[in-house]
Design a protein around this motif. Structure first.
Motif, PDB file in Angstrom:
ATOM      1  N   ASN A 107       0.869  -1.168   0.000  1.00 16.36           N
ATOM      2  CA  ASN A 107       0.000   0.000   0.000  1.00 16.36           C
ATOM      3  C   ASN A 107       0.918   1.235   0.000  1.00 16.36           C
ATOM      4  OD1 ASN A 107      -2.834  -0.822   0.068  1.00 16.36           O
ATOM      5  ND2 ASN A 107      -2.301  -1.799   2.009  1.00 16.36           N
ATOM      6  N   VAL A 109       1.421   4.110   1.202  1.00 16.59           N
ATOM      7  CA  VAL A 109       0.971   5.046   2.234  1.00 16.59           C
ATOM      8  C   VAL A 109       2.003   6.150   2.473  1.00 16.59           C
ATOM      9  CG1 VAL A 109      -0.466   3.336   3.402  1.00 16.59           C
ATOM     10  CG2 VAL A 109       1.933   3.583   4.064  1.00 16.59           C
ATOM     11  N   LYS A 110       1.512   7.279   2.950  1.00 18.49           N
ATOM     12  CA  LYS A 110       2.393   8.358   3.365  1.00 18.49           C
ATOM     13  C   LYS A 110       3.160   7.932   4.610  1.00 18.49           C
ATOM     14  CE  LYS A 110      -0.615  12.035   1.601  1.00 18.49           C
ATOM     15  NZ  LYS A 110      -1.448  13.211   1.974  1.00 18.49           N
ATOM     16  N   PHE A 113       1.118   7.664   7.644  1.00 18.31           N
ATOM     17  CA  PHE A 113      -0.049   6.794   7.488  1.00 18.31           C
ATOM     18  C   PHE A 113      -1.360   7.585   7.406  1.00 18.31           C
ATOM     19  CE2 PHE A 113       3.065   3.739   8.623  1.00 18.31           C
ATOM     20  CZ  PHE A 113       2.625   2.515   8.145  1.00 18.31           C
ATOM     21  N   SER A 114      -1.293   8.859   7.018  1.00 20.65           N
ATOM     22  CA  SER A 114      -2.496   9.679   6.960  1.00 20.65           C
ATOM     23  C   SER A 114      -3.279   9.487   5.667  1.00 20.65           C
ATOM     24  CB  SER A 114      -2.120  11.159   7.113  1.00 20.65           C
ATOM     25  OG  SER A 114      -1.294  11.577   6.036  1.00 20.65           O
ATOM     26  N   GLY A 115      -2.691   8.813   4.695  1.00 16.00           N
ATOM     27  CA  GLY A 115      -3.356   8.601   3.417  1.00 16.00           C
ATOM     28  C   GLY A 115      -2.398   7.990   2.419  1.00 16.00           C
ATOM     29  N   LEU A 116      -2.832   7.895   1.175  1.00 16.06           N
ATOM     30  CA  LEU A 116      -2.013   7.331   0.118  1.00 16.06           C
ATOM     31  C   LEU A 116      -1.126   8.400  -0.503  1.00 16.06           C
ATOM     32  CD1 LEU A 116      -4.633   5.080  -1.721  1.00 16.06           C
ATOM     33  CD2 LEU A 116      -2.897   4.350  -0.091  1.00 16.06           C
ATOM     34  N   ASN A 142      -3.241  -6.709  -0.257  1.00 13.47           N
ATOM     35  CA  ASN A 142      -2.983  -5.409   0.372  1.00 13.47           C
ATOM     36  C   ASN A 142      -4.084  -4.971   1.332  1.00 13.47           C
ATOM     37  OD1 ASN A 142      -4.643  -4.862  -2.081  1.00 13.47           O
ATOM     38  ND2 ASN A 142      -4.532  -2.756  -1.317  1.00 13.47           N
ATOM     39  N   GLU A 198      -6.358  -0.253  -3.705  1.00 12.76           N
ATOM     40  CA  GLU A 198      -5.412   0.361  -2.762  1.00 12.76           C
ATOM     41  C   GLU A 198      -6.090   1.342  -1.799  1.00 12.76           C
ATOM     42  OE1 GLU A 198      -2.060   1.717  -5.085  1.00 12.76           O
ATOM     43  OE2 GLU A 198      -1.597  -0.337  -5.729  1.00 12.76           O
ATOM     44  N   MET A 202      -6.206   1.368   2.343  1.00 13.45           N
ATOM     45  CA  MET A 202      -6.008   2.539   3.195  1.00 13.45           C
ATOM     46  C   MET A 202      -7.177   2.716   4.154  1.00 13.45           C
ATOM     47  SD  MET A 202      -3.851   5.001   3.829  1.00 13.45           S
ATOM     48  CE  MET A 202      -4.258   5.180   5.559  1.00 13.45           C
ATOM     49  N   ILE A 205      -6.697   0.385   6.966  1.00  9.59           N
ATOM     50  CA  ILE A 205      -5.689   0.911   7.892  1.00  9.59           C
ATOM     51  C   ILE A 205      -6.293   1.985   8.792  1.00  9.59           C
ATOM     52  CG2 ILE A 205      -3.552   2.267   8.007  1.00  9.59           C
ATOM     53  CD1 ILE A 205      -2.682   0.773   5.421  1.00  9.59           C
ATOM     54  N   ARG A 206      -7.138   2.850   8.235  1.00 13.20           N
ATOM     55  CA  ARG A 206      -7.772   3.891   9.049  1.00 13.20           C
ATOM     56  C   ARG A 206      -8.687   3.285  10.109  1.00 13.20           C
ATOM     57  NH1 ARG A 206     -10.400   9.456   6.891  1.00 13.20           N
ATOM     58  NH2 ARG A 206      -8.157   9.851   6.730  1.00 13.20           N
TER      59      ARG A 206
END
Length: 226
Positions: A107, A109-110, A113-116, A142, A198, A202, A205-206
Protein backbone atom coordinates in the motif's frame (compact mmCIF):
# COMPACT_ATOMS: atom_id res chain seq x y z
CA UNK A 1 -8.97 -5.90 -20.36
CA UNK A 2 -7.46 -9.26 -19.47
CA UNK A 3 -5.05 -10.39 -22.15
CA UNK A 4 -5.28 -13.88 -23.56
CA UNK A 5 -1.84 -15.34 -22.85
CA UNK A 6 0.24 -16.94 -25.53
CA UNK A 7 2.19 -20.15 -25.21
CA UNK A 8 4.63 -18.68 -22.73
CA UNK A 9 5.68 -19.69 -19.24
CA UNK A 10 2.54 -18.18 -17.74
CA UNK A 11 0.33 -20.22 -20.09
CA UNK A 12 2.13 -23.44 -19.22
CA UNK A 13 1.71 -22.65 -15.51
CA UNK A 14 -2.05 -22.57 -16.00
CA UNK A 15 -2.08 -26.35 -16.08
CA UNK A 16 0.13 -26.73 -13.00
CA UNK A 17 -1.18 -26.79 -9.47
CA UNK A 18 0.28 -24.40 -6.94
CA UNK A 19 2.03 -27.33 -5.28
CA UNK A 20 4.09 -27.76 -8.46
CA UNK A 21 5.16 -24.13 -8.54
CA UNK A 22 7.91 -22.30 -6.70
CA UNK A 23 6.84 -19.21 -4.80
CA UNK A 24 9.43 -16.65 -3.73
CA UNK A 25 8.51 -14.26 -0.92
CA UNK A 26 10.77 -11.22 -0.84
CA UNK A 27 10.85 -9.60 2.57
CA UNK A 28 10.31 -11.17 5.96
CA UNK A 29 8.35 -8.60 7.89
CA UNK A 30 5.00 -9.51 9.39
CA UNK A 31 3.28 -9.87 6.01
CA UNK A 32 6.00 -11.97 4.42
CA UNK A 33 6.32 -14.27 7.42
CA UNK A 34 2.55 -14.55 7.80
CA UNK A 35 2.02 -15.56 4.19
CA UNK A 36 4.94 -18.00 4.38
CA UNK A 37 3.35 -19.72 7.38
CA UNK A 38 0.03 -20.06 5.57
CA UNK A 39 1.71 -21.47 2.45
CA UNK A 40 4.05 -23.89 4.25
CA UNK A 41 3.78 -27.34 2.68
CA UNK A 42 1.44 -26.14 -0.08
CA UNK A 43 3.96 -24.74 -2.57
CA UNK A 44 7.72 -24.89 -2.86
CA UNK A 45 8.78 -21.86 -0.85
CA UNK A 46 11.89 -19.76 -1.30
CA UNK A 47 12.38 -16.76 0.97
CA UNK A 48 14.36 -13.73 -0.15
CA UNK A 49 15.96 -11.82 2.71
CA UNK A 50 18.33 -8.89 3.12
CA UNK A 51 19.94 -10.77 6.03
CA UNK A 52 19.99 -14.44 5.05
CA UNK A 53 21.66 -15.69 8.24
CA UNK A 54 19.08 -13.98 10.47
CA UNK A 55 16.24 -15.58 8.51
CA UNK A 56 17.57 -19.14 8.63
CA UNK A 57 15.62 -20.29 11.67
CA UNK A 58 12.32 -18.95 10.38
CA UNK A 59 12.90 -20.51 6.96
CA UNK A 60 13.52 -23.87 8.61
CA UNK A 61 10.31 -23.56 10.62
CA UNK A 62 8.21 -23.30 7.43
CA UNK A 63 10.20 -25.80 5.38
CA UNK A 64 11.57 -23.13 3.05
CA UNK A 65 14.97 -22.24 1.73
CA UNK A 66 16.29 -18.72 2.23
CA UNK A 67 18.65 -16.76 0.05
CA UNK A 68 19.23 -13.26 -1.29
CA UNK A 69 16.56 -11.53 -3.37
CA UNK A 70 18.08 -12.17 -6.79
CA UNK A 71 18.67 -15.86 -6.15
CA UNK A 72 15.16 -16.30 -4.75
CA UNK A 73 13.64 -14.84 -7.90
CA UNK A 74 15.78 -16.89 -10.28
CA UNK A 75 13.94 -20.17 -9.84
CA UNK A 76 10.51 -18.83 -8.92
CA UNK A 77 7.25 -19.00 -10.84
CA UNK A 78 5.54 -16.50 -8.53
CA UNK A 79 7.32 -13.63 -6.77
CA UNK A 80 5.61 -11.92 -3.83
CA UNK A 81 6.76 -8.41 -2.95
CA UNK A 82 6.39 -8.32 0.84
CA UNK A 83 8.38 -5.12 1.36
CA UNK A 84 7.19 -1.49 1.63
CA UNK A 85 6.21 0.15 -1.65
CA UNK A 86 9.25 2.46 -1.98
CA UNK A 87 11.56 -0.52 -1.41
CA UNK A 88 9.59 -2.66 -3.87
CA UNK A 89 9.78 0.03 -6.54
CA UNK A 90 13.57 0.15 -6.34
CA UNK A 91 13.92 -3.61 -5.91
CA UNK A 92 12.05 -4.60 -9.08
CA UNK A 93 14.45 -2.51 -11.14
CA UNK A 94 17.33 -4.76 -10.01
CA UNK A 95 15.68 -8.16 -10.53
CA UNK A 96 15.22 -10.41 -13.56
CA UNK A 97 11.42 -10.55 -13.59
CA UNK A 98 10.69 -11.17 -17.28
CA UNK A 99 7.83 -13.64 -17.56
CA UNK A 100 7.40 -13.89 -13.79
CA UNK A 101 4.10 -13.48 -12.01
CA UNK A 102 4.72 -10.74 -9.45
CA UNK A 103 2.32 -10.21 -6.55
CA UNK A 104 2.21 -6.65 -5.24
CA UNK A 105 0.87 -6.62 -1.69
CA UNK A 106 2.01 -3.07 -0.95
CA UNK A 107 0.00 0.00 0.00
CA UNK A 108 1.67 3.29 -1.07
CA UNK A 109 0.97 5.05 2.23
CA UNK A 110 2.39 8.36 3.37
CA UNK A 111 5.09 8.27 6.02
CA UNK A 112 2.59 9.29 8.72
CA UNK A 113 -0.05 6.79 7.49
CA UNK A 114 -2.50 9.68 6.96
CA UNK A 115 -3.36 8.60 3.42
CA UNK A 116 -2.01 7.33 0.12
CA UNK A 117 1.03 8.94 -1.45
CA UNK A 118 -0.27 8.06 -4.94
CA UNK A 119 -3.62 6.95 -6.21
CA UNK A 120 -6.75 7.32 -8.37
CA UNK A 121 -4.89 8.19 -11.59
CA UNK A 122 -2.28 5.50 -11.03
CA UNK A 123 -1.43 2.93 -8.36
CA UNK A 124 1.51 1.22 -6.72
CA UNK A 125 0.83 -1.86 -8.84
CA UNK A 126 0.86 0.11 -12.08
CA UNK A 127 4.05 1.91 -11.12
CA UNK A 128 5.70 -1.44 -10.36
CA UNK A 129 4.50 -2.78 -13.71
CA UNK A 130 6.02 0.24 -15.45
CA UNK A 131 9.31 -0.33 -13.63
CA UNK A 132 9.33 -4.03 -14.61
CA UNK A 133 7.43 -4.10 -17.92
CA UNK A 134 8.25 -7.72 -18.76
CA UNK A 135 6.78 -8.97 -15.47
CA UNK A 136 3.12 -9.92 -14.96
CA UNK A 137 2.09 -7.84 -11.97
CA UNK A 138 -0.98 -8.82 -9.94
CA UNK A 139 -2.29 -6.73 -7.06
CA UNK A 140 -3.28 -8.79 -4.03
CA UNK A 141 -3.24 -9.17 -0.23
CA UNK A 142 -2.98 -5.41 0.37
CA UNK A 143 -6.31 -5.30 2.24
CA UNK A 144 -5.22 -8.01 4.70
CA UNK A 145 -3.65 -7.17 8.06
CA UNK A 146 -0.72 -9.44 8.93
CA UNK A 147 -2.43 -10.59 12.12
CA UNK A 148 -5.03 -12.47 10.06
CA UNK A 149 -2.36 -14.90 8.90
CA UNK A 150 -2.00 -16.06 12.51
CA UNK A 151 -5.68 -16.97 12.86
CA UNK A 152 -7.03 -20.40 11.82
CA UNK A 153 -7.58 -20.73 8.08
CA UNK A 154 -11.22 -21.57 8.79
CA UNK A 155 -11.66 -18.04 10.18
CA UNK A 156 -10.45 -16.41 6.96
CA UNK A 157 -12.03 -18.75 4.42
CA UNK A 158 -14.55 -16.09 3.40
CA UNK A 159 -12.24 -13.07 3.73
CA UNK A 160 -11.70 -11.75 0.19
CA UNK A 161 -8.34 -11.02 -1.33
CA UNK A 162 -8.95 -8.62 -4.19
CA UNK A 163 -6.90 -9.39 -7.32
CA UNK A 164 -6.20 -7.02 -10.20
CA UNK A 165 -4.02 -7.90 -13.18
CA UNK A 166 -3.75 -7.70 -16.93
CA UNK A 167 -2.60 -11.27 -17.59
CA UNK A 168 -5.31 -13.91 -17.14
CA UNK A 169 -2.91 -16.79 -16.44
CA UNK A 170 -1.02 -14.75 -13.86
CA UNK A 171 -4.24 -13.77 -12.09
CA UNK A 172 -5.33 -17.42 -12.06
CA UNK A 173 -1.99 -18.48 -10.57
CA UNK A 174 -2.28 -15.90 -7.81
CA UNK A 175 -5.89 -16.92 -7.21
CA UNK A 176 -4.65 -20.47 -6.56
CA UNK A 177 -2.08 -19.03 -4.14
CA UNK A 178 -4.80 -17.07 -2.33
CA UNK A 179 -6.93 -20.20 -1.96
CA UNK A 180 -3.94 -22.21 -0.70
CA UNK A 181 -3.31 -19.47 1.87
CA UNK A 182 -6.85 -19.86 3.20
CA UNK A 183 -8.63 -16.81 1.76
CA UNK A 184 -11.39 -16.17 -0.78
CA UNK A 185 -10.66 -14.81 -4.25
CA UNK A 186 -12.33 -11.65 -5.56
CA UNK A 187 -11.14 -10.67 -9.04
CA UNK A 188 -11.59 -7.00 -9.93
CA UNK A 189 -10.40 -6.98 -13.56
CA UNK A 190 -7.33 -5.33 -15.06
CA UNK A 191 -4.40 -3.84 -13.21
CA UNK A 192 -6.04 -0.42 -13.22
CA UNK A 193 -8.38 -1.96 -10.64
CA UNK A 194 -5.53 -1.46 -8.17
CA UNK A 195 -6.51 2.23 -8.18
CA UNK A 196 -9.67 1.11 -6.39
CA UNK A 197 -8.23 -1.69 -4.27
CA UNK A 198 -5.41 0.36 -2.76
CA UNK A 199 -7.81 2.95 -1.26
CA UNK A 200 -9.72 0.02 0.28
CA UNK A 201 -6.45 -1.02 1.90
CA UNK A 202 -6.01 2.54 3.20
CA UNK A 203 -9.56 2.54 4.57
CA UNK A 204 -8.80 -0.70 6.39
CA UNK A 205 -5.69 0.91 7.89
CA UNK A 206 -7.77 3.89 9.05
CA UNK A 207 -10.35 1.63 10.68
CA UNK A 208 -7.66 -0.52 12.28
CA UNK A 209 -5.34 2.17 13.60
CA UNK A 210 -6.89 5.62 13.26
CA UNK A 211 -10.33 4.58 14.53
CA UNK A 212 -9.15 1.99 17.02
CA UNK A 213 -10.80 -1.13 15.60
CA UNK A 214 -7.56 -3.12 15.74
CA UNK A 215 -6.13 -5.47 13.16
CA UNK A 216 -8.52 -8.41 13.48
CA UNK A 217 -10.66 -6.89 10.72
CA UNK A 218 -10.93 -7.13 6.94
CA UNK A 219 -13.17 -5.66 4.24
CA UNK A 220 -15.86 -7.94 2.82
CA UNK A 221 -17.91 -7.89 -0.36
CA UNK A 222 -21.51 -9.10 0.10
CA UNK A 223 -23.96 -10.19 -2.57
CA UNK A 224 -27.43 -9.70 -1.16
CA UNK A 225 -29.52 -10.82 -4.14
CA UNK A 226 -29.24 -13.38 -6.92
Amino acid sequence: MLQRPGLDRGHRNRNRGISQMTTAILGLGNMGKGLAKRLAGKTELVLGASNVAAAADFAKSVGATVTDYKSAVAGADIVVLAVPYPVALELVKTLELAGKTVVDMTNPVKADFSGLAIGHTTSAAEELQAAAPAAKVVKGFNTIFASLFDTPASATAHVPVFLAGNDAAAVDAVAALVSAAGFAVEKVGGLDGARLVEPVGMLNIRFGYGLGQGTAIAPAWLKLAA
